[in-house]
Write an enzyme that holds these catalytic residues in place. Structure first.
Site, PDB file in Angstrom:
ATOM      1  N   SER A 256      71.397 145.893  79.913  1.00 52.54           N
ATOM      2  CA  SER A 256      72.248 146.894  80.565  1.00 52.54           C
ATOM      3  C   SER A 256      73.158 147.530  79.523  1.00 52.54           C
ATOM      4  O   SER A 256      73.153 147.167  78.352  1.00 52.54           O
ATOM      5  CB  SER A 256      73.087 146.235  81.656  1.00 52.54           C
ATOM      6  OG  SER A 256      74.178 145.551  81.064  1.00 52.54           O
ATOM      7  N   LYS A 257      73.965 148.464  80.014  1.00 50.06           N
ATOM      8  CA  LYS A 257      74.882 149.180  79.122  1.00 50.06           C
ATOM      9  C   LYS A 257      75.833 148.242  78.402  1.00 50.06           C
ATOM     10  O   LYS A 257      76.324 148.552  77.337  1.00 50.06           O
ATOM     11  CB  LYS A 257      75.708 150.177  79.935  1.00 50.06           C
ATOM     12  CG  LYS A 257      74.918 151.410  80.292  1.00 50.06           C
ATOM     13  CD  LYS A 257      75.788 152.393  81.043  1.00 50.06           C
ATOM     14  CE  LYS A 257      74.875 153.433  81.671  1.00 50.06           C
ATOM     15  NZ  LYS A 257      75.521 154.307  82.602  1.00 50.06           N
ATOM     16  N   ARG A 258      76.101 147.106  79.050  1.00 47.33           N
ATOM     17  CA  ARG A 258      77.051 146.192  78.429  1.00 47.33           C
ATOM     18  C   ARG A 258      76.445 145.476  77.214  1.00 47.33           C
ATOM     19  O   ARG A 258      77.146 145.027  76.337  1.00 47.33           O
ATOM     20  CB  ARG A 258      77.531 145.151  79.455  1.00 47.33           C
ATOM     21  CG  ARG A 258      78.947 145.420  79.931  1.00 47.33           C
ATOM     22  CD  ARG A 258      79.304 144.544  81.117  1.00 47.33           C
ATOM     23  NE  ARG A 258      78.553 144.956  82.290  1.00 47.33           N
ATOM     24  CZ  ARG A 258      77.800 144.127  83.017  1.00 47.33           C
ATOM     25  NH1 ARG A 258      77.676 142.863  82.675  1.00 47.33           N
ATOM     26  NH2 ARG A 258      77.161 144.573  84.072  1.00 47.33           N
TER      27      ARG A 258
END
Ligand code: GLU
Length: 513
Positions: A256-258
């Site tokens: 994910s973006k994280r």
């Protein structure tokens, strides 16, 4: 059979930036095309008009260029099989849909979204063996059709999926897979406004652009089944598909973006070396050779094979990515390092530091070559070279720890001041490379430093500390604090070498006060 020239494509939708997964897909298609001596093209799947933007397209192209993934046909290049933007190919989709309507592989569907929803619920309740669209329009009478038309309904074109057909398909990565068409809906190919949906446009274009191999994320595996049937309906040969497993995060969950930057250009802008990112991405599902992780683009192309891509998901590991980037940073000459780092240093260091081929600054950045993976990290590290920064907490402690510490520093300042070098050298911060071998003046009575080089500085410092009768370890901590304001940084002798005699003396005296 004459084997066609291999033609592969990357087909991004310009609805967002080029992210890690997209970059990997592009790279594998590119590498396969180059390895097979074929063609690599870009096709822009811009049929989602609400979300497609030119800004995203530019970001995707810039991301590819930054990674060194060049294309033979497509935007900015043109080519014999264009246009390469789907929205410029609408007549082709319309013609092909008409052919499929005529051959009975497709039909017009007049259902409204509400009717489709009602039908879906009924199907679920009845458990008839398939779900989704209830296929009402497959069997319309002419009268029903006329009625819908007279109501002004605009039809979608739907593909007629074969009923419960077992298919054995071969995927270059997943191997042989069996599927049954009963698990698929009669899917919409073309909307009333003439804009195609993904699966349809993709097949029309893969045929039109003579695509021979398709490497893409395995979220498209099911789409591949629909696409195979469409190729069949159109009497065209299907490309060889290779569906690559997902990229997971360290915990084994979907990335994910994280976990990672979602825009390749963010890596560029932070100063990650493109070669390092390229090399790292290449390894997300493919390996070069058992014992080597670091390889060049050319080496990858020479070794790449689609069926060498692994079956299991790869894991994104930020630490390994940084390690990989550091490997590239360490390979550059100091001159190259400075050149590459310059965009991040401008503004962070005085403009004059770039003078005289930046040789002084070059030595400054070279001190960090073993310690950084990202060029932007340099900017915040070099401040001490130009002005004495305020002491941080660790430096304050180191300076206060030894009761006699300040006396030692004063004594050393005095010693350095007497050191037999031109007193201002290298105050102009120029020509350090030449000055490295600056010899002791012949007339000097007692040369303290024969040469102002890191090695000579060390020899001299050790002798000085011995004369003082203290431990070398106790001496260097306050010294580093006084010269750089912190307890971290490059080698201490490099620090002295780079600062030059005058600055060292000044900083030591200031610290002692
Ligand atoms: N536009 C599609 C995507 O970005 C292309 C998929 C394919 O390669 O067929 O996922």
């Amino acid at each position: 059979m004459i084997h066609p020239t291999p033609r592969l494509r990357f087909a991004p939708s310009p609805t967002g930036p080029l992210h890690l997964g997209g970059a990997r897909t592009a790279m594998y298609n590119w590498a396969a095309a180059r390895a097979l001596g074929g063609t690599f093209l870009l096709r822009i799947e811009d049929t989602d008009q609400a979300r497609s933007t030119d800004a995203s397209l530019q970001i995707i192209l810039a991301g590819l260029r930054w990674l060194g993934i060049d294309w033979d046909e497509g935007p900015e290049k043109g080519g014999a099989y264009g246009p390469y933007f789907q929205m410029q190919r609408l007549p082709l989709y319309r013609e092909t849909a008409d052919r499929l309507l005529a051959s009975g592989h497709a039909y017009l569907c007049y259902c409204t979204p509400e009717e489709i929803e009602v039908g879906r619920k009924e199907l679920e309740a009845q458990k008839v063996g398939f779900t989704g669209y209830n296929r009402r329009c497959r069997t319309l009478t002419d009268e029903q059709r006329r009625e819908f038309v007279s109501q002004g309904r605009q039809p979608n074109v739907r593909f007629r999926m074969p009923d419960a057909r077992t298919m054995q398909v071969h995927d270059l990565i997943l191997g042989d897979v069996e599927v049954n068409t009963r698990d698929f809906d009669d899917w919409v190919m073309l909307r009333p406004d003439g804009v195609p949906l993904y699966n349809f446009a993709c097949v029309v274009d893969d045929i039109g652009m003579r695509i021979t191999h398709v490497v893409r994320g395995n979220e498209h595996f099911q789409n591949g089944i629909k696409q195979r049937l469409l190729f069949e309906a159109l009497g065209a040969e299907c490309p060889q598909y290779a569906h690559i497993p997902l990229i997971l995060n360290k915990e084994g969950k979907k990335l994910s973006k994280r976990d990672a930057d979602t825009n390749m250009l963010d890596y560029r802008d932070k100063g990650f070396p493109a070669e390092g990112i390229f090399n790292y991405i290449a390894l997300l599902g493919w390996s070069f050779s058992g014992d080597r992780d670091v390889f060049s683009r050319d080496e990858m192309v020479a070794a790449f094979r689609i069926d060498g891509i692994g079956k299991s998901p790869s894991k994104f590991d930020e630490e390994k990515l940084r390690w990989m980037c550091g490997e590239y940073v360490r390979r550059w000459t100091p001159r190259e390092l400075l050149q590459r780092a310059r965009p991040w240093l401008e503004g962070a260091v005085p403009a004059a530091a770039f003078a005289s081929h930046g040789s002084w600054l070059q030595n400054g950045v070279a001190c960090y070559q073993e310690r950084i993976a990202i060029l932007s990290e340099l900017a915040g590290k070099l401040g001490w070279l130009f002005a004495m920064p305020p002491l941080d907490e660790a430096a304050q402690k180191n300076l206060a720890k030894e009761p006699a510490g300040k006396q030692w520093l004063l004594a050393y300042a005095e010693h350095l001041a007497g050191c037999n070098l031109p007193p201002s050298w290298p105050a102009d911060r120029q020509g350090v490379d030449d000055a490295v071998a600056l010899p002791t003046r012949k007339d000097a009575a007692e040369p303290a430093c024969a040469f102002w080089t890191p090695a000579a500085i060390e020899r001299d410092m050790r002798a000085f500390v011995e004369r003082l009768g203290i431990k070398f370890g106790s001496f260097v901590h306050p010294l580093r604090a006084a010269l750089t304001g912190t307890d971290k940084g490059p080698g201490l002798f490099d620090v002295l070498f780079l600062l030059g005699k005058t600055a060292c003396v000044e900083r030591l005296q200031a610290a002692a006060r």
